[in-house]
Design a protein around this motif. Structure first.
Motif, PDB file in Angstrom:
ATOM      1  N   ALA A  37      95.067  78.834  73.391  1.00 10.59           N
ATOM      2  CA  ALA A  37      95.098  78.874  71.929  1.00 10.59           C
ATOM      3  C   ALA A  37      93.807  79.445  71.358  1.00 10.59           C
ATOM      4  CB  ALA A  37      95.349  77.473  71.375  1.00 10.59           C
ATOM      5  N   GLN A  41      92.569  83.660  69.596  1.00 10.99           N
ATOM      6  CA  GLN A  41      91.896  83.816  68.311  1.00 10.99           C
ATOM      7  C   GLN A  41      90.573  84.573  68.422  1.00 10.99           C
ATOM      8  OE1 GLN A  41      93.244  82.941  65.364  1.00 10.99           O
ATOM      9  NE2 GLN A  41      95.067  82.235  66.471  1.00 10.99           N
ATOM     10  N   LEU A 201      91.267  75.055  64.128  1.00  8.99           N
ATOM     11  CA  LEU A 201      92.128  75.014  65.309  1.00  8.99           C
ATOM     12  C   LEU A 201      91.845  73.733  66.067  1.00  8.99           C
ATOM     13  CD1 LEU A 201      94.049  76.417  67.413  1.00  8.99           C
ATOM     14  CD2 LEU A 201      91.960  77.344  68.456  1.00  8.99           C
TER      15      LEU A 201
END
Length: 237
Positions: A37, A41, A201
């Motif tokens: 994840a 980014q 996040l």
């Protein structure tokens, strides 16, 4: 009416150009963060090498080492810890998959500039796989020197600073804020080469296999080296 030529993609003109709606293509090599994840980014899909990466912490010891562990475990060259806030422990480092024999602990006066000087010289030597530096208050000129030193090689360089320093300008292309959250960390994207991300996040982190009760029985990963003596071994000075 004559047909106009299509507008070329920015990255075809220069690798440092990108659209505001897209992540930049990293001009340097990256190392996988080990967290899908997070990697999704980041420009280049990982921690950039040869660059200053800032991790701005709500407080030290909230999981920054577990965050970096997958990348550090891939390093074939020494990993240098410059003035960490806690004494590195053998069992703790082994539990993170990092052999203590590969770690170098540099202790200096936290109120002085020895740590900054040592980190800069080690970065310029290109002798280590990663350099982690904990520092409270660094001036802009210090950050610029460290960023330039990092650019001279392909070392993973992460500088841990207090979250209160987030409002200060920095030459670091990547600046992340780290705050504790149940089961992991809340990461804020203060600066990256790409579109602004306002939403933090959440990154789940597995707890270390080393239980707290074992800590008093553990031993330091190594005897600390002074900021000056470590360079004779690494840099050959």
């Amino acid at each position: 009416m004559a047909r106009s030529d299509p507008i070329p993609a920015p990255e075809t003109l220069h690798p440092s150009l990108w659209l505001a709606s897209q992540l930049a293509r990293s001009a340097s090599r990256c190392v996988d963060t080990g967290h899908a994840a997070l990697s999704a980014q980041l420009p280049g899909g990982g921690w950039p090498l040869g660059s200053l990466n800032e991790l701005l912490l709500a407080q030290s010891g909230i999981g920054e080492m577990r965050l970096l562990q997958p990348a550090l475990a891939r390093m074939k060259r020494p990993v240098v810890l410059v003035q960490p806030p806690q004494i590195p422990q053998t069992l703790a480092m082994s539990a993170l998959g990092m052999p203590p024999s590969q770690l170098i602990w540099v202790r200096s006066n936290p109120r002085g500039s020895d740590g900054l000087w040592a980190a800069e010289q080690i970065l310029r030597s290109g002798s280590c796989g990663a350099v982690l530096l904990w520092y409270q208050h660094a001036r802009g000129e210090n950050l610029r020197r460290l960023h330039l030193a990092a650019q001279s090689g392909e070392t993973l360089f992460c500088m841990m600073r207090p979250l209160s320093e987030a409002r200060d300008a920095s030459p670091a292309p990547l600046r992340l804020t780290l705050e504790p959250a149940p089961g992991g960390l809340q990461l804020g994207f203060l600066k990256r080469r790409g579109p602004q991300r306002d939403e933090p996040l959440f990154l789940p982190l597995s707890p270390s296999s080393l239980h707290r009760r074992h800590a008093p029985l553990d031993r330091p990963a190594s005897a600390p080296a002074s900021a000056g003596s470590v360079l004779s071994e690494l840099v050959g000075g």
